[in-house]
Enzyme design. Structure first.
Site, mmCIF file in Angstrom:
data_model
loop_
_atom_site.group_PDB
_atom_site.id
_atom_site.type_symbol
_atom_site.label_atom_id
_atom_site.label_comp_id
_atom_site.label_asym_id
_atom_site.label_seq_id
_atom_site.Cartn_x
_atom_site.Cartn_y
_atom_site.Cartn_z
ATOM 1 N N HIS A 36 8.726 70.651 64.073
ATOM 2 C CA HIS A 36 9.276 71.315 65.252
ATOM 3 C C HIS A 36 8.866 70.515 66.482
ATOM 4 O O HIS A 36 8.252 69.439 66.366
ATOM 5 C CB HIS A 36 8.803 72.768 65.339
ATOM 6 N N GLY A 38 6.593 70.833 68.571
ATOM 7 C CA GLY A 38 5.165 70.543 68.669
ATOM 8 C C GLY A 38 4.801 69.257 67.956
ATOM 9 O O GLY A 38 4.074 68.410 68.492
ATOM 10 N N HIS A 39 5.315 69.075 66.739
ATOM 11 C CA HIS A 39 5.086 67.822 66.013
ATOM 12 C C HIS A 39 5.678 66.630 66.767
ATOM 13 O O HIS A 39 5.059 65.559 66.856
ATOM 14 C CB HIS A 39 5.733 67.887 64.621
ATOM 15 N N LYS A 151 -3.209 73.421 69.016
ATOM 16 C CA LYS A 151 -2.953 74.765 68.492
ATOM 17 C C LYS A 151 -3.923 75.083 67.360
ATOM 18 O O LYS A 151 -4.439 76.193 67.267
ATOM 19 C CB LYS A 151 -1.522 74.892 67.990
ATOM 20 N N SER A 188 5.255 76.017 62.159
ATOM 21 C CA SER A 188 6.192 76.049 61.038
ATOM 22 C C SER A 188 6.299 77.449 60.450
ATOM 23 O O SER A 188 7.330 77.819 59.891
ATOM 24 C CB SER A 188 5.744 75.059 59.962
#
Length: 280
Positions: A36, A38-39, A151, A188
């Protein structure tokens, strides 16, 4: 640029050897897939620092203490490769479990102290699995820099401790948590939320923000944590496993705000376990 997809350690090492011979700085972004934004933010950070970037996709069985959770974890290799393609990643490393843990594998990396509380208490053996696979990925990729999201704050501290203690020639970089517009930390696991649970899920972050503001304003930490727990449950979460204020680096208990601290929480909604953390 379509990234080169490799599945064997020997193949990856041969490619990296060429990069190293040319003097390139190599960055690695370890993931379990189901990528997503963030990755992707980690990938962009790596590309800003490094000449070469490897993204690893490996659902690590050793960090799951719940086999049902392992079986439910999304596996979306083709979709992951598609979202990585426009970014110009050099290599996507997608090993099979037997490539990482061949027959006879018997070594475990265990990081004491920082791995003990919070996630360590609720998920026995989890951080041994994380430390073991990350140590292996650092060795396999020969990366100069490794990129991890804040996170998973406790995981980040475990990886930093492991790399320092083992004198690994890699710099561990922690990148800011990426959030949805309503504050929910990207994960995820969010894909498993029902529509109703997804609406309620941002309450965890909101309660943490409220508590942090109260603590900064002088409220007793224990009182603020009790109020935050009640707020999360009132919002529709079934369970709050923990919501605590800890020292930022070693995750030791704090009774007053005198040094960098982190509020960390884990709670369940709609059968999905959510984690989050913020600086205080």
């Amino acid at each position: 640029m379509t990234p080169l997809v490799l599945r064997e350690i020997a193949e990856l090492r041969a490619v990296v050897a060429g990069w190293k011979a040319a003097g390139d700085v190599v960055g690695v972004v370890p993931t379990m897939g189901a990528l997503h934004e963030g990755h992707l933010s980690l990938v962009r950070a790596a590309q800003a620092d490094c000449q070469r970037v490897i993204v690893t996709i490996f659902v690590n069985p050793k960090q799951f203490n719940n086999l049902e959770d392992l079986s439910k974890y999304p596996r979306t290799e083709m979709a992951d490769r598609a979202v990585l393609a426009p970014l110009g990643v050099d290599v996507v490393f997608v090993p099979a479990p037997t490539e990482i843990y061949p027959h006879g594998f018997s070594t475990k990396v265990s990081v004491k102290g920082v791995s003990g509380p919070l996630e360590g208490a609720h998920r026995p053996g989890h951080f041994d699995g994380v430390a073991t696979v990350v140590a292996k990925l650092f060795g396999i990729t020969q990366a100069d820099r490794g990129y991890f999201g804040q996170k998973d704050w406790q995981q980040l501290q475990v990886v930093r401790r492991m790399a320092a203690d083992l004198n690994l020639a890699v710099t561990v970089i922690g990148c800011e948590t990426i959030r949805e517009a309503d504050g929910l930390a990207m994960s995820s696991r969010n894909a498993r939320l029902t529509a109703d649970a997804r609406t309620k899920a941002p309450a965890l972050y909101a309660a943490m923000q409220t508590a942090a503001t109260a603590i900064r304003g002088g409220m007793a930490i224990s009182k603020a944590m009790k109020a935050a727990r009640a707020e999360v449950l009132a919002a529709g979460f079934e369970e709050v496993e923990y919501i605590e204020l800890r020292s930022a680096a070693m995750l030791e208990r704090v009774s007053r705000l005198e040094a960098p601290a982190r509020m960390l929480a884990a709670a369940r909604i709609g059968g999905v376990r959510m984690i989050d953390n913020i600086a205080v």
